[in-house]
Design an enzyme around this catalytic site. Structure first.
Site, PDB file in Angstrom:
ATOM      1  N   CYS A 106      49.511  39.183  68.093  1.00  0.00           N
ATOM      2  CA  CYS A 106      49.268  39.126  66.642  1.00  0.00           C
ATOM      3  C   CYS A 106      50.309  39.968  65.896  1.00  0.00           C
ATOM      4  O   CYS A 106      51.454  39.549  65.806  1.00  0.00           O
ATOM      5  CB  CYS A 106      47.838  39.514  66.316  1.00  0.00           C
ATOM      6  SG  CYS A 106      47.301  38.764  64.767  1.00  0.00           S
ATOM      7  N   GLU A 140      43.087  37.994  74.137  1.00  0.00           N
ATOM      8  CA  GLU A 140      42.148  38.920  74.795  1.00  0.00           C
ATOM      9  C   GLU A 140      40.688  38.524  74.589  1.00  0.00           C
ATOM     10  O   GLU A 140      39.820  39.008  75.304  1.00  0.00           O
ATOM     11  CB  GLU A 140      42.394  40.356  74.328  1.00  0.00           C
ATOM     12  CG  GLU A 140      42.005  40.678  72.890  1.00  0.00           C
ATOM     13  CD  GLU A 140      43.108  40.421  71.868  1.00  0.00           C
ATOM     14  OE1 GLU A 140      43.999  39.573  72.143  1.00  0.00           O
ATOM     15  OE2 GLU A 140      43.075  41.044  70.790  1.00  0.00           O
ATOM     16  N   HIS A 169      44.863  35.927  69.433  1.00  0.00           N
ATOM     17  CA  HIS A 169      44.291  37.016  70.244  1.00  0.00           C
ATOM     18  C   HIS A 169      43.770  36.470  71.577  1.00  0.00           C
ATOM     19  O   HIS A 169      42.567  36.188  71.698  1.00  0.00           O
ATOM     20  CB  HIS A 169      43.159  37.702  69.476  1.00  0.00           C
ATOM     21  CG  HIS A 169      43.641  38.515  68.330  1.00  0.00           C
ATOM     22  ND1 HIS A 169      44.033  39.823  68.457  1.00  0.00           N
ATOM     23  CD2 HIS A 169      43.823  38.191  67.023  1.00  0.00           C
ATOM     24  CE1 HIS A 169      44.423  40.291  67.280  1.00  0.00           C
ATOM     25  NE2 HIS A 169      44.312  39.321  66.398  1.00  0.00           N
TER      26      HIS A 169
END
Ligand code: GLN
Length: 545
Positions: free
Chosen positions: A391, A519, A517
């Site tokens: 990001c 994650e 993102h």
């Protein structure tokens, strides 16, 4: 004989409350229960009810609240939802996180519309009814068991409407359809060389005062409980002895918690109490994953995470977990080097980063630490250290190349310099008129097409992917030619080609950065492909290959 009409499907509910202190791991316990019940064949959904007054955690600083977790459908939520998804493998939705603020907002909007005309609007019944509606919204024909975690600790003033609401809920649906699980602390007092049950007794007594009798007592403790402790807890908390469950600190990883609970038949006992068939439990893949974590045969790999919230361990929760998953996939133990971005300068970078086998630059907001992150990226690019930008990390990777390779000295994001002549990162048109901060970013899941032959396409093993977003600024397409000339490849874009989603440097062993993102989509059993390949590249770097 006429056949009786099909029985109406009844979603069963589990309510998890916390006692004595916060940070006992209620989220991890709830997530572990969800995982076990899902593995016994039940369709499970999860939810957290937070008693604070922010409408959602989206506008809260990571220093206050840790990471903001983003769901597929674009809700900005509590980080416990990350545990829910990582353990259970089930996606959360907007119905998975409600705050007191959101509950009040709904009720007050109704009041303004005149929907309660003539009546006094009150916590009971209007707020509690709305909380009950939030709980019910998690259920449905496709849900067997809905698990609701109540944030905060029994005895908090702001938790009261939530506790009253779950009391009412169980009263309505009956004891076979709703259970209370109370997670409490049973501290070990070193001076007395004893585990003490009094705090747990007191938190159960607070709940009793509100009309909630826990069905299960989950005891967080450092040391195993004695039979005597268990008898005392059962007697004074009014819980059957076999429903006193021990959640003793696990030695290696939070991913051991499901096994600890399963060994005590906790999941089977829940199903019995709900009148549901136990089915069989098969978790050998999970247990093998835990063993891989405990015995990393490739040794240790050092990953630098250069951010601005590194002093708060929860601020990069999903990134840390994703790296751990990627470590497991590569049979390596991740050694984290969390570095404060503000400390990285042209002078200090080499020394601070010299031990990193790979470097990750995470997301963030505001300009504190930006200069240090750009220096970090320069160091990784020039020294061929694997770099993973996320990001803001991707935006800064573009700015770094623009400044230091393309020669656009004042290249910047308009987030940091409104007057930059080279706004490599800029607002999209539809963001220019936004004045409200909450919930107004590009949020949730978006598709992305990958360039064949790119490192990203190799990692994912496909060219159409979807990833979750949370940002306002985007790459400015006016600068594509200049940055391509400076060595960047636009390896991922929105399907219409308009939005840059991934950049790479083909002249570098592994330099990949994404606007999204990743994650939020990694789980221990399905490590995210970009994290997995980033750690693999870091291992290669460690071994000088
Ligand atoms: N601040 C940047 C933006 O709003 C990046 C956000 C992030 O890293 N999540 O676009």
């Amino acid at each position: 004989m006429s056949s009786s009409p099909a029985a109406k499907h009844q979603t069963k509910h589990l309510f998890i409350t916390g006692g004595v202190v916060s940070s006992l791991g209620k989220g991890i316990t709830a997530a572990s229960v969800a995982f076990l019940l899902a593995r016994r064949g039940y369709r499970v959904r999860m939810q957290k009810l937070d008693p604070y007054l922010n409408v959602d955690p989206g506008t809260m600083s990571p220093f206050q609240h840790g990471e903001v977790y983003v769901t597929e459908d674009g809700a900005e939520t509590d980080l416990d939802l990350g545990h829910y998804e990582r353990f259970s493998g089930v996606d959360c939705t907007r119905a998975s996180n409600f705050t007191a603020g959101r509950v009040y907002q709904t009720v007050l909007e109704r009041e303004r519309k005149g929907e309660y005309l003539g009546r006094t609007v009150q916590v009971i019944p209007h707020i509690t009814n709305e909380i009950n509606r939030c709980i019910a919204s998690l259920g449905g024909d496709d849900v067997d068991i809905a698990i609701t975690e109540i944030g905060g600790t029994a005895g908090d003033i702001e938790s009261l409407p939530f506790l009253e609401a779950i009391r009412q809920y169980r009263q309505k649906v009956g004891a076979k359809n709703a259970l209370f699980l109370h997670l409490t602390l049973v501290p070990y007092i070193a001076a007395a060389k004893e585990v003490k049950t009094k705090p747990a007794q007191q938190s159960a007594s607070i709940l009793r005062g509100i009309g909630i009798m826990p069905d299960f007592l989950l005891c967080r403790s450092e040391k195993p409980l004695t039979q005597d402790n268990i008898e005392k807890l059962a007697m004074f908390c009014s819980v059957p002895e076999e429903n006193v469950i021990q959640v003793v600190d696990v030695p290696h990883t939070i991913y051991e918690v499901p096994t600890v609970l399963a060994a005590q038949q906790f999941d089977a006992k829940i199903l019995r109490a709900l009148g549901l068939p136990e089915n069989t439990l098969e978790i050998s893949d999970w247990e093998a994953m835990v063993q891989d974590y405990i015995h990393p045969r490739q040794g240790e790999v050092t990953i630098g995470v250069v951010g601005k919230y590194v002093s708060v361990s929860d601020a990069y929760k999903s990134i840390n977990e994703s790296l751990i998953h990627a470590g497991i996939a590569n049979h390596a133990q991740i050694k984290f080097l969390h570095l404060e971005a503000e400390q990285v300068t042209a002078e200090t970078a080499a020394n601070l980063l010299k031990d990193c086998h790979g470097i990750l630059v995470p997301g963030g907001f505001g300009d504190r630490g930006v200069a240090g992150k750009i220096e970090t990226i320069r160091f990784a690019r020039e020294n061929k250290v694997p770099l993973f930008g996320i990001c803001l990390g991707m935006q800064l990777a573009c700015i770094e190349t623009a400044r230091n390779v393309a020669g656009l000295a004042d290249a910047n994001s308009t987030e940091f310099d409104m007057h930059s002549k080279n706004p490599v990162i800029d607002l999209m048109h539809d963001q220019r008129s936004v004045t409200q901060m909450g919930g107004s970013m590009r949020l949730g899941s978006y598709p992305c097409d990958l360039k064949a032959g790119s490192k990203s396409a190799a990692a994912y093993g496909q060219t159409r992917i979807t990833e979750r977003h949370r940002h306002r600024y985007e790459f400015n397409n006016a600068f594509r030619p200049a940055l391509e000339k400076a060595g960047l490849v636009f390896a991922g874009t929105s399907p219409n080609g308009e939005l840059v989603e991934i950049i790479e440097r083909p002249d570098h062993p592994w330099f990949v950065a994404g606007q999204f993102h990743p994650e939020f989509k990694s789980t221990p059993l399905k490590p995210h492909p970009l994290f997995r390949d980033f750690v693999a590249a870091s291992l290669k770097n460690r071994d000088g290959k």
